[in-house]
Each structure stands twice: as structure tokens, then as C-alpha cells.
Design a protein around this motif. Structure first.
Motif, short mmCIF file in Angstrom:
data_model
loop_
_atom_site.label_atom_id
_atom_site.label_comp_id
_atom_site.label_asym_id
_atom_site.label_seq_id
_atom_site.Cartn_x
_atom_site.Cartn_y
_atom_site.Cartn_z
N VAL A 209 0.84 -1.20 0.00
CA VAL A 209 0.00 0.00 0.00
C VAL A 209 0.87 1.25 0.00
CG1 VAL A 209 -1.72 1.32 1.28
CG2 VAL A 209 -1.91 -1.16 1.16
N ALA A 210 1.93 1.23 0.82
CA ALA A 210 2.83 2.39 0.87
C ALA A 210 3.46 2.66 -0.49
CB ALA A 210 3.91 2.15 1.92
N GLU A 211 3.85 1.61 -1.18
CA GLU A 211 4.46 1.78 -2.49
C GLU A 211 3.45 2.31 -3.50
OE1 GLU A 211 5.91 -2.15 -3.05
OE2 GLU A 211 7.70 -1.84 -1.81
N ARG A 212 2.20 1.85 -3.40
CA ARG A 212 1.16 2.35 -4.31
C ARG A 212 0.91 3.83 -4.07
NH1 ARG A 212 -1.22 4.35 -7.40
NH2 ARG A 212 -3.17 3.87 -8.48
N LEU A 213 0.89 4.25 -2.83
CA LEU A 213 0.67 5.66 -2.52
C LEU A 213 1.84 6.53 -2.96
CD1 LEU A 213 -0.92 5.32 1.03
CD2 LEU A 213 -2.06 6.17 -1.04
N GLU A 214 3.03 6.06 -2.74
CA GLU A 214 4.20 6.84 -3.14
C GLU A 214 4.20 7.11 -4.64
OE1 GLU A 214 9.10 6.67 -2.90
OE2 GLU A 214 7.90 5.37 -1.59
N ALA A 215 3.72 6.14 -5.41
CA ALA A 215 3.67 6.31 -6.86
C ALA A 215 2.72 7.43 -7.28
CB ALA A 215 3.24 5.00 -7.52
N GLU A 216 1.81 7.82 -6.38
CA GLU A 216 0.85 8.88 -6.67
C GLU A 216 1.38 10.27 -6.33
OE1 GLU A 216 -2.36 8.78 -7.95
OE2 GLU A 216 -1.97 6.69 -8.48
N LEU A 217 2.61 10.36 -5.84
CA LEU A 217 3.09 11.64 -5.31
C LEU A 217 4.37 12.12 -5.98
CD1 LEU A 217 2.35 10.85 -1.58
CD2 LEU A 217 1.14 12.53 -3.01
N PRO A 218 4.39 12.22 -7.31
CA PRO A 218 5.57 12.79 -7.97
C PRO A 218 5.76 14.25 -7.57
CG PRO A 218 3.73 12.65 -9.51
CD PRO A 218 3.30 11.92 -8.28
N LEU B 210 4.70 6.68 5.73
CA LEU B 210 5.14 7.64 4.72
C LEU B 210 4.88 9.06 5.20
CD1 LEU B 210 3.78 6.18 1.33
CD2 LEU B 210 6.15 6.22 2.11
N VAL B 211 5.88 9.91 5.04
CA VAL B 211 5.70 11.34 5.21
C VAL B 211 6.08 11.98 3.88
CG1 VAL B 211 6.38 13.42 6.46
CG2 VAL B 211 6.22 11.22 7.66
N ALA B 212 5.17 12.77 3.33
CA ALA B 212 5.40 13.43 2.05
C ALA B 212 5.22 14.93 2.24
CB ALA B 212 4.44 12.92 0.98
N HIS B 213 6.07 15.72 1.58
CA HIS B 213 5.99 17.17 1.74
C HIS B 213 6.33 17.87 0.44
CE1 HIS B 213 6.07 21.03 3.83
NE2 HIS B 213 7.14 21.32 3.12
N ARG C 62 -2.12 16.50 -4.10
CA ARG C 62 -1.46 16.50 -5.41
C ARG C 62 -1.96 17.62 -6.31
NH1 ARG C 62 -2.18 11.06 -8.65
NH2 ARG C 62 -4.09 12.14 -9.29
N GLY C 63 -3.22 18.00 -6.15
CA GLY C 63 -3.80 19.01 -7.02
C GLY C 63 -3.70 20.43 -6.52
N LEU C 64 -3.01 20.62 -5.39
CA LEU C 64 -2.84 21.97 -4.86
C LEU C 64 -1.88 22.78 -5.69
CD1 LEU C 64 -2.47 21.74 -0.98
CD2 LEU C 64 -4.14 23.12 -2.23
#
Length: 371
Positions: free
Chosen positions: A28-37, A57-60, A116-118
Motif C-alpha cells: 500500500v505504501a508503495e502504491r501511494l508513493e507512486a501517486e506523489l511525484p 510515509l511522510v510526504a511534503h 497532489r492538485g494543490l
């Protein structure tokens, strides 16, 4: 692709990945990371108490300040399901079915699509945890180890659990008790064994008294919550022992949920004293303190204004009990808990889509500073 379609697609993909808390959530973590280029990604890997590999996962993206969106990747067990729990079926009414649909893979998908859309000039952080349904270890690891979360200098955190998009300003936290009585296993007819239940039963009788006190004594009630009384739920396990065998191990597990207005210390002392009198082993596992913000807190005021809904409190718990160490938390997400933790879990896709622009509005306003 519209936000509605993107949220629906990602939510379905996440549901199709089995991530019950007993399993690794790495897929699941890998699938989510793929959504956050374009996001800085921090992977916080750990091994749980059963030796299972887990990842937070922490994404910024953007500068410091502003708000974070948070959700968890794990689900409860598939108890009672007769349909495929991981089908991610969408019915004719546009309702998404499956384990984790409303608690809370649908909400995690809405958070990712919103972030992602911000606009790129709006700072945004995602705090995606695991083991929320069990130990909340994922949230603790983010608090203790995440450089990205610390450097983000967050003004607040939106925990996207299902609240019907009502801004929740407070909830209960829990203390988990595990009481273990030991016996000697033997054929029950021979008189040479010792049934562990006989040691456990006096302890259970005292636990019943505590349960009744919490429920019936107004001195233990918190009028700011519904129900007003604390939860004191017990599960008893003889670990599969047959009825013609003296029980070698008898375990009672208790979840005690309390609000910030309740001092848990007397309950902890009473449970420990009962275990000592019964001669059984007791382990206590305590999560963070109950999060509760005043109704006029700037984060709550922002959420109320953006959602158009009055603030509330809820009796269940979330990762906010741990994440509030990082920043003030409001719990705000689409869907309701009505089908969560049941074999009929579902969420309307329209509700998930409704959350996306709301989250963007909150993130944008939050980046301008909370008064």
C-alpha cells in the motif's frame, strides 16, 4: 481525469491490497508513493512486535508552515465478511464496498488527490501511518523519527477519519489491559490439572464492578461526549482449549477509553490491585493523551468556517492521540463510522469527492496562518 474519478480509482486500488494490521503494509505504501511525484518522500520502516515489516510515509511539498493531512493504511480483520472483502465493488448507487473503504483507504485517497492538485506555492504535508487499528505505532514513529514532519513546522493536522465532514475537536484515548492467568493443562477428569479460569474469574468480577461504576456513577461521566460514560470493553480467551482439558492459559483483554476530562489513574490502580489479589499477570499499554481543542481554537474555527458544520466530539479514537504532539489536530473526513469495522463496510464515492476541494481550501487557508 476528474478529482472524483481519480479518488475513486485510487481508493479502489488501495482496497484491493490486503493490509490488515497483521500483515505488511509495504504494498500500500508503495502504491501511494507512486501517486506523489514532485513530493519529498520520507520512508519510515519498522518491524512490529510480531516481526512484520511495516512502513509509514511522510510526504511534503513547498516551504514550512501550513497544515498536514493524515490517514492510516491498515485495516481491521475481515471478521464476518461473506462477500470478497477486497473486491472494491461499486454498486449502482455509486457506493464503494470493501474492507477499508470508509476506515480509511477512501479518505487516504481523497487526501492524496487533494494534496497532489494543490497549487505548488501552497505547503502541504501528508502523514500516512499504519497500525492505527492496533497499537498506533506508526503515528508514534512519525512523531519520534520524521525529519520532514519536524521541518514542516506544522500549524495543524487534519486527521481524515470518517466524521461526515463534521470538524471533531476532541475524542477519547485508550489504555489496553492484558490480564493473563496461568494453570496446568491436563485431562480434566484426572484431578491433576489446574484451570486458569478459576484465577481469572475473581478478577473478572472486579472488572464488572469497574464497568458498572464507569457507566452508572455520574462522577465518572463527561457531559461533553456521547455516550457520557467511558468505554470499558472486555474480551476473554482460553486460546482454543477443549472443554475436557484444564485451561493452561486464560487471557482477558480490556480496552478502556477515556476523555480528557476523566482522570484514568484510579482505574489503573483498581485494575492492578484486582490483578494482584487474583495472582495474575497484568500488562498495560497506554497510547497518547486524549486530544481535545477548545471550540474557539483557530484550527477548529477554520474547519467550521470551511465545512459549514458545527464542531463536535466523538467517543472513538484516532492517530490524533499521538500526532497532537506535533501540532493541534482536528478530525475531519468524509463518510461515517456506521459501517466501519463491519462486514458491510462502504462509502459513497460522492462523499469522498466532496472532501477533496474542502481539504484544498483548508490547506490553502491554513498556509496563510492561523489567527
Amino acid at each position: 481525469m476528474t478529482d472524483h474519478d481519480a479518488t475513486a480509482r485510487l481508493a479502489a486500488d488501495l482496497i484491493r491490497i490486503d493490509s490488515r494490521s497483521s500483515l505488511s503494509n509495504l504494498p500500500v505504501a508503495e502504491r501511494l508513493e507512486a501517486e506523489l511525484p514532485g513530493f519529498a518522500i520520507e520512508r519510515l520502516d519498522f518491524t512490529d512486535a510480531n516481526g512484520v515489516a511495516k512502513r509509514c510515509l511522510v510526504a511534503h511539498r513547498g516551504g514550512p508552515g501550513g497544515l498536514a493531512l493524515s490517514g492510516h493504511m491498515d485495516t481491521v480483520p475481515d471478521t464476518g465478511w461473506t462477500d470478497d472483502p477486497w473486491s472494491a465493488r461499486v454498486d449502482d448507487a455509486g457506493v464503494l464496498h470493501g474492507l477499508g473503504s470508509v476506515d480509511m483507504k477512501g479518505q487516504v485517497a481523497a487526501c492524496v488527490i487533494a494534496a497532489r492538485g494543490l497549487s505548488a506555492d501552497v505547503p502541504v504535508t501528508l502523514l500516512i501511518t499504519t497500525d492505527e487499528e492496533t497499537t498506533k505505532e506508526g503515528a508514534r514513529i512519525i512523531v519520534e523519527q520524521s525529519t520532514l514532519a519536524r521541518d514542516a513546522k506544522l500549524a495543524g493536522i487534519i486527521v481524515a477519519e470518517p466524521t461526515g465532514l463534521v470538524p471533531v475537536r476532541g475524542h477519547r484515548a485508550h489504555i489496553a489491559f492484558t490480564a493473563v492467568a496461568s494453570g496446568v493443562q491436563a485431562h480434566s477428569s484426572l484431578g491433576i490439572g489446574r484451570n486458569a479460569n478459576w484465577a481469572l474469574i475473581p478478577f473478572l468480577a472486579e472488572m464488572k464492578t469497574i464497568f458498572e461504576t464507569l457507566r452508572d456513577d455520574p462522577a465518572w461521566h463527561d457531559a461533553g461526549y456521547s455516550p457520557v460514560f467511558s468505554d470499558f470493553n472486555i474480551i476473554i480467551d482460553n486460546h482454543g482449549t477443549a472443554v475436557n482439558v484444564t485451561v493452561p492459559v486464560a487471557t482477558a483483554r480490556i480496552k478502556f477509553r477515556y476523555s480528557r476530562g476523566i482522570d484514568p489513574s484510579p482505574i489503573l490502580a483498581a485494575v492492578q490491585a484486582a490483578a494482584d489479589r487474583a495472582g495474575i499477570a497484568l500488562h498495560m499499554a497506554r497510547e497518547g493523551t486524549p486530544p481535545e481543542l477548545p471550540a474557539d481554537h483557530p484550527l477548529i474555527a477554520l474547519a467550521v468556517a470551511a465545512s459549514g458544520r458545527a464542531t463536535a466530539t466523538v467517543p472513538f479514537g484516532t492517530d490524533a492521540s499521538e500526532l497532537s504532539v506535533l501540532a493541534p489536530c482536528v478530525i475531519l473526513g468524509p463518510g461515517t463510522t456506521a459501517t466501519a469495522h463491519t462486514p458491510h463496510e462502504c462509502v459513497a464515492l460522492a462523499e469522498l469527492a466532496e472532501a477533496v476541494p474542502l481539504y484544498r481550501r483548508l490547506l490553502t487557508e491554513g498556509a496563510r496562518g492561523l489567527a
